[in-house]
Design a protein around this motif. Sequence first.
Motif, short mmCIF file in Angstrom:
data_model
loop_
_atom_site.label_atom_id
_atom_site.label_comp_id
_atom_site.label_asym_id
_atom_site.label_seq_id
_atom_site.Cartn_x
_atom_site.Cartn_y
_atom_site.Cartn_z
N PHE A 94 48.69 40.95 33.87
CA PHE A 94 49.31 41.67 34.99
C PHE A 94 49.53 40.81 36.23
N TYR A 102 47.34 49.82 31.60
CA TYR A 102 48.70 50.23 31.94
C TYR A 102 48.83 51.75 31.93
N THR A 106 55.75 49.72 37.87
CA THR A 106 54.36 50.00 37.48
C THR A 106 53.56 48.71 37.44
N MET A 107 54.15 47.66 36.91
CA MET A 107 53.47 46.37 36.88
C MET A 107 53.22 45.86 38.30
N ALA A 118 52.86 50.31 26.06
CA ALA A 118 52.19 49.01 25.94
C ALA A 118 51.95 48.65 24.48
N GLY A 144 52.37 55.70 28.95
CA GLY A 144 52.08 54.32 29.33
C GLY A 144 51.34 53.57 28.25
#
Length: 326
Positions: free
Chosen positions: A325, A282, A306-307, A269, A265
């Motif tokens: 986010f 993240y 995930t977001m 990012a 993750g």
Amino acid sequence: MALDIVTIGLACSDVALKPMVRELFERDAIHLDSIQSQSGGDAVNCAIDCQKMGLNAGVVCKVGTDMFASPILDNLKDAGVDTQGVIVDPNVRTSVSIVCIEPSGERHFAVTMDANNSLCYEDVDVDFVKNSGAKVIQYGSAVSCPNMDLGIGKLFAECQEAGMLTSCDMSCCEDMDEELKKLDGMFHHLDIYLPSMYEVTALTGKETCEEIEEFFRPYGIKMMAIKLGGDGCFVTDFKKHRYIRTFENAPVVDTTGCGDSFCAGFLTAIIKGWDIEEAAVYGNAVGSCNCQVIGANLGVRSFEDTMAFIKENIEYVPEDLRARFQ
């Protein structure tokens, strides 16, 4: 097709057992809720995780030609990971990891390491790695591939010359003092360092994140994220540092592979151009999703999902980082 990331290092065939009780050897038999067989190992997990989140990933690892190689190769293929760099060697046994999971989700490993122990610089198709187009090469994980440790500094130097960012996580062994000497060349060619607190404390003898930051400052590492388990992580670019808490409401079913999913993750990012504090948020989210499912990488979600998880739990994100986010 150009890749975004190439991972190199550990590959295992995982057999996960839950719930494992400490009284096992005092009893004739125990009854388990779950036995699962799948791929594992830091390099394999990270590649699959990145692929799930929308990156194009490749992997360099070694397996044998035995029955335990199939889950690894099949899972990589099913995930869409580029396997050009996988070495299939009939003279080694595929590494196997028996994962004993406590009711709390904490896990313990019983492993065979033949293929991982034999992986070395000479096995690597350097042209494949350098010409892959990847922005990052991730070594997963230092210390667990002793022969690769000897050549990883050379490989990282070549990758930096090709314009790639170099990254690694690590594990532990009995003689960490000797490992520090062995890995000195790697640290001088390392851009991103992603250890756990337990591992990096064992390596350096330092007891706080701030002391560890100062220990590694002379190497010229660009960024470091120290994984703190349920407490989140500590991130630094060696100009400023910060603790980022994790998503404390995530139910913990199995922590296997959660360190690898954090790395995946975080690197996803970074590849997207985010700053290290956003990447830490993240990475925490990816690990928090993964711990909710039994298996090293089965709980990792797509980038979009995930977001959505982060947005649903935005109260755990520092206010100054929420814009990314929301």
